[in-house]
Write a protein that holds these residues in place. Structure first.
Motif, PDB file in Angstrom:
ATOM      1  N   THR A 127       0.825  -1.197   0.000  1.00 53.79           N
ATOM      2  CA  THR A 127       0.000   0.000   0.000  1.00 53.79           C
ATOM      3  C   THR A 127       0.867   1.257   0.000  1.00 53.79           C
ATOM      4  OG1 THR A 127      -0.144  -0.064   2.427  1.00 53.79           O
ATOM      5  CG2 THR A 127      -1.899  -1.142   1.174  1.00 53.79           C
ATOM      6  N   ASP A 128       0.298   2.338  -0.517  1.00 48.60           N
ATOM      7  CA  ASP A 128       1.011   3.605  -0.632  1.00 48.60           C
ATOM      8  C   ASP A 128       0.313   4.637   0.245  1.00 48.60           C
ATOM      9  OD1 ASP A 128       2.447   5.808  -1.311  1.00 48.60           O
ATOM     10  OD2 ASP A 128       1.858   5.855  -3.414  1.00 48.60           O
ATOM     11  N   GLU A 129       1.049   5.258   1.148  1.00 50.73           N
ATOM     12  CA  GLU A 129       0.463   6.227   2.071  1.00 50.73           C
ATOM     13  C   GLU A 129       0.334   7.621   1.462  1.00 50.73           C
ATOM     14  OE1 GLU A 129       2.936   6.027   5.499  1.00 50.73           O
ATOM     15  OE2 GLU A 129       2.043   4.167   6.232  1.00 50.73           O
ATOM     16  N   MET A 130       0.770   7.809   0.218  1.00 48.67           N
ATOM     17  CA  MET A 130       0.665   9.110  -0.436  1.00 48.67           C
ATOM     18  C   MET A 130      -0.560   9.207  -1.337  1.00 48.67           C
ATOM     19  SD  MET A 130       3.080  10.575   1.000  1.00 48.67           S
ATOM     20  CE  MET A 130       2.972  12.136   0.140  1.00 48.67           C
ATOM     21  N   THR A 131      -1.414   8.210  -1.306  1.00 49.35           N
ATOM     22  CA  THR A 131      -2.634   8.210  -2.109  1.00 49.35           C
ATOM     23  C   THR A 131      -3.689   9.110  -1.468  1.00 49.35           C
ATOM     24  OG1 THR A 131      -2.176   5.942  -2.812  1.00 49.35           O
ATOM     25  CG2 THR A 131      -4.420   6.735  -3.095  1.00 49.35           C
ATOM     26  N   TYR A 132      -4.456   9.823  -2.288  1.00 46.46           N
ATOM     27  CA  TYR A 132      -5.514  10.688  -1.780  1.00 46.46           C
ATOM     28  C   TYR A 132      -6.671   9.850  -1.226  1.00 46.46           C
ATOM     29  CZ  TYR A 132      -3.204  14.640  -4.041  1.00 46.46           C
ATOM     30  OH  TYR A 132      -2.304  15.594  -4.414  1.00 46.46           O
ATOM     31  N   MET A 133      -7.414  10.460  -0.277  1.00 47.10           N
ATOM     32  CA  MET A 133      -8.570   9.810   0.332  1.00 47.10           C
ATOM     33  C   MET A 133      -9.764  10.752   0.248  1.00 47.10           C
ATOM     34  SD  MET A 133      -6.686   8.222   3.721  1.00 47.10           S
ATOM     35  CE  MET A 133      -8.083   7.232   4.248  1.00 47.10           C
ATOM     36  N   ALA A 134     -10.962  10.203  -0.036  1.00 49.61           N
ATOM     37  CA  ALA A 134     -12.160  11.028  -0.155  1.00 49.61           C
ATOM     38  C   ALA A 134     -13.397  10.198   0.158  1.00 49.61           C
ATOM     39  CB  ALA A 134     -12.273  11.637  -1.553  1.00 49.61           C
ATOM     40  N   ILE A 135     -14.432  10.880   0.642  1.00 50.85           N
ATOM     41  CA  ILE A 135     -15.724  10.263   0.906  1.00 50.85           C
ATOM     42  C   ILE A 135     -16.632  10.468  -0.294  1.00 50.85           C
ATOM     43  CG2 ILE A 135     -17.808  10.363   2.334  1.00 50.85           C
ATOM     44  CD1 ILE A 135     -15.538   9.139   3.806  1.00 50.85           C
ATOM     45  N   VAL A 136     -17.353   9.417  -0.690  1.00 51.29           N
ATOM     46  CA  VAL A 136     -18.370   9.534  -1.744  1.00 51.29           C
ATOM     47  C   VAL A 136     -19.724   9.637  -1.052  1.00 51.29           C
ATOM     48  CG1 VAL A 136     -19.370   8.523  -3.809  1.00 51.29           C
ATOM     49  CG2 VAL A 136     -16.948   8.176  -3.298  1.00 51.29           C
TER      50      VAL A 136
END
Length: 245
Positions: A127-136
């Motif tokens: 896994t990559d900790e620099m990936t963006y996160m968002a709620i749908v």
């Protein structure tokens, strides 16, 4: 002298036999993830939507409206744990997350708590900790994979492009990476936040190349505002004006 030449010959022979890549994996044999969406079912099982780049014309079919080859395949994997659902392979191909652009979460998954998912993200070596996160946001979050991803060809690429252009044009949205979210979660006196996505009907009459003009409903992505958390659970939203402050 003969002994020296013999030693050099053996060294060259051994060096030549152990050089090269022992674990080479051809890109066409990998399932390259572009985005994922985490959901949780009524029975507590985890459900992960995986948007996979289609590198070979042998996988996936043609778009029924345009007759063109699809460039992406979206699959759904389920499991009792996050790891079980995440590691399920597609069509026998090993998953590769090095090109993952965004991790999406449904309201149901976020309200139930993201601690098990965060634990997986910090422990799994792929896994990559620099990936963006968002709620749908909304009752039908899966519609994001039938939405028009701007000028991009995949949802993950679209969010990545927005992260480079939208902050320069407006301050009504935020782009939070996985590492930032985890840091805020463990910081005393601070609560984490996340980007917010809404799916809306596409009322524009303009069509992209290859898009269907049959009159069927299309959806578009609105990236605006933020999702507020209390510890690891979603507690509410802020619109664009509130997020600006």
């Amino acid at each position: 002298m003969k002994r020296f030449i013999c030693c050099v010959f053996i060294y060259i022979l051994i060096s030549g036999s152990i050089s090269g890549c022992w674990s080479r994996m051809e890109p066409k044999n990998l399932s390259m993830l572009n985005s994922v969406m985490f959901d949780i079912k009524e029975n507590g099982d985890y459900q992960i939507y995986k948007e996979i780049m289609k590198l070979s014309a042998k996988t996936g079919g043609k778009d029924s409206s345009s007759g063109q080859e699809n460039t992406v395949v979206t699959i759904i994997c389920e499991g009792k744990t996050v790891a079980e659902a995440a590691r399920k392979e597609f069509n026998g191909r090993s998953l590769f997350g090095g090109l993952l652009k965004v991790r999406l979460f449904t309201e149901k998954a976020a309200k139930s708590g993201l601690l098990p998912i965060m634990d997986f993200l910090t422990r799994d070596p792929l896994t990559d900790e620099m990936t963006y996160m968002a709620i749908v946001k909304g009752e039908d979050p899966y519609r994001i994979y039938s939405s028009i991803p701007g000028m991009a060809d995949m949802i993950g690429n679209h969010i990545d492009e927005l992260s480079r252009t939208q902050p320069k044009l407006t301050s009504e949205s935020i782009f939070v990476r996985s590492l930032d979210f985890i840091k805020d979660y463990y910081s005393d006196g601070k609560q984490p936040v996340m980007g917010l996505i809404e799916i809306a009907m596409n009322e524009s009459k303009s069509l992209r190349i290859g898009q269907s003009n049959s009159g069927e409903a299309d959806y578009r992505i609105i990236y605006n505002g933020l999702a507020a958390f209390k510890d690891d659970k979603l507690v509410g939203y802020m619109d664009g004006k509130e997020a600006r402050s």
